[in-house]
Design a protein around this motif. Structure first.
Motif, PDB file in Angstrom:
ATOM      1  N   GLU A   8       0.924  -1.104   0.089  1.00 27.06           N
ATOM      2  CA  GLU A   8      -0.158   0.086   0.005  1.00 27.06           C
ATOM      3  C   GLU A   8       0.902   1.186  -0.029  1.00 27.06           C
ATOM      4  OE1 GLU A   8      -2.305   0.858   3.560  1.00 27.06           O
ATOM      5  OE2 GLU A   8      -0.943  -0.605   4.516  1.00 27.06           O
ATOM      6  N   TYR A   9       0.423   2.310  -0.710  1.00 29.71           N
ATOM      7  CA  TYR A   9       1.223   3.569  -0.772  1.00 29.71           C
ATOM      8  C   TYR A   9       0.520   4.756  -0.128  1.00 29.71           C
ATOM      9  CZ  TYR A   9       3.773   0.621  -4.236  1.00 29.71           C
ATOM     10  OH  TYR A   9       4.449  -0.277  -4.770  1.00 29.71           O
ATOM     11  N   LEU A  10       1.439   5.817   0.395  1.00 31.64           N
ATOM     12  CA  LEU A  10       1.051   6.969   0.951  1.00 31.64           C
ATOM     13  C   LEU A  10       1.783   8.166   0.726  1.00 31.64           C
ATOM     14  CD1 LEU A  10      -0.667   8.012   3.572  1.00 31.64           C
ATOM     15  CD2 LEU A  10       1.437   7.511   4.803  1.00 31.64           C
ATOM     16  N   ASP A  24      10.363   9.564  10.917  1.00 34.41           N
ATOM     17  CA  ASP A  24      10.723   8.528  11.875  1.00 34.41           C
ATOM     18  C   ASP A  24       9.175   8.195  12.576  1.00 34.41           C
ATOM     19  OD1 ASP A  24      13.380   8.687  11.926  1.00 34.41           O
ATOM     20  OD2 ASP A  24      13.455   9.993  13.750  1.00 34.41           O
ATOM     21  N   ASN A  25       8.388   8.962  12.634  1.00 36.13           N
ATOM     22  CA  ASN A  25       6.758   8.634  12.853  1.00 36.13           C
ATOM     23  C   ASN A  25       6.288   7.658  11.949  1.00 36.13           C
ATOM     24  OD1 ASN A  25       6.962  10.247  15.407  1.00 36.13           O
ATOM     25  ND2 ASN A  25       5.744  12.074  14.284  1.00 36.13           N
ATOM     26  N   TYR A  26       6.310   7.921  10.609  1.00 37.96           N
ATOM     27  CA  TYR A  26       5.898   6.923   9.588  1.00 37.96           C
ATOM     28  C   TYR A  26       6.601   5.581   9.630  1.00 37.96           C
ATOM     29  CZ  TYR A  26       2.309  10.098   7.810  1.00 37.96           C
ATOM     30  OH  TYR A  26       1.216  10.967   7.976  1.00 37.96           O
ATOM     31  N   GLY A  27       7.951   5.821   9.850  1.00 39.11           N
ATOM     32  CA  GLY A  27       8.871   4.584   9.915  1.00 39.11           C
ATOM     33  C   GLY A  27       8.673   3.571  10.850  1.00 39.11           C
ATOM     34  N   GLU A  32       7.897   2.568   4.691  1.00 36.49           N
ATOM     35  CA  GLU A  32       9.516   2.868   4.012  1.00 36.49           C
ATOM     36  C   GLU A  32       9.365   4.122   3.057  1.00 36.49           C
ATOM     37  OE1 GLU A  32      12.647   0.545   1.253  1.00 36.49           O
ATOM     38  OE2 GLU A  32      10.887  -0.607   1.919  1.00 36.49           O
ATOM     39  N   LEU A  33      10.349   4.875   3.122  1.00 32.71           N
ATOM     40  CA  LEU A  33      10.373   6.032   2.230  1.00 32.71           C
ATOM     41  C   LEU A  33      10.902   5.542   0.828  1.00 32.71           C
ATOM     42  CD1 LEU A  33      10.409   8.945   1.912  1.00 32.71           C
ATOM     43  CD2 LEU A  33      12.678   9.199   2.596  1.00 32.71           C
ATOM     44  N   VAL A  34      10.185   5.796   0.024  1.00 34.55           N
ATOM     45  CA  VAL A  34      10.337   5.604  -1.486  1.00 34.55           C
ATOM     46  C   VAL A  34      11.191   6.785  -2.400  1.00 34.55           C
ATOM     47  CG1 VAL A  34       9.562   4.773  -3.674  1.00 34.55           C
ATOM     48  CG2 VAL A  34       8.504   4.062  -1.719  1.00 34.55           C
ATOM     49  N   LYS A  50       5.840   3.505   1.098  1.00 38.63           N
ATOM     50  CA  LYS A  50       5.027   2.286   1.081  1.00 38.63           C
ATOM     51  C   LYS A  50       5.219   1.324   2.119  1.00 38.63           C
ATOM     52  CE  LYS A  50       8.830  -0.488  -1.488  1.00 38.63           C
ATOM     53  NZ  LYS A  50       9.239  -1.289  -2.450  1.00 38.63           N
ATOM     54  N   ARG A  51       4.376   0.181   2.185  1.00 34.24           N
ATOM     55  CA  ARG A  51       4.663  -0.762   3.134  1.00 34.24           C
ATOM     56  C   ARG A  51       3.824  -2.003   2.776  1.00 34.24           C
ATOM     57  NH1 ARG A  51       1.208   1.232   8.619  1.00 34.24           N
ATOM     58  NH2 ARG A  51      -0.835   1.150   7.712  1.00 34.24           N
TER      59      ARG A  51
END
Length: 56
Positions: A8-10, A24-27, A32-34, A50-51
């Motif tokens: 899924e993507y954001l 860091d919060n999203y990690g 994962e930063l793309v 993405k994750r």
């Protein structure tokens, strides 16, 4: 049965002065930063994350 990983993507707006904290919060939530691209003005960036999808 296929074992292909699905994602899924954001997109996340980043504020220049708080990028590490935001990423860091999203990690910590498994994102994962793309890529990071310029935002609508010089003070902003947009992060693509993405994750893996979980089947729940």
């Amino acid at each position: 049965m296929s074992s292909m990983t699905r994602f899924e993507y954001l997109t996340v707006p980043l504020i220049i002065h708080a990028t590490k904290q935001i990423l860091d919060n999203y990690g910590s939530d498994g994102w994962e930063l793309v890529q990071v691209v310029p935002g609508p003005n010089p003070e902003n960036l947009v992060a693509y994350m993405k994750r893996p999808l979980t089947d729940s």
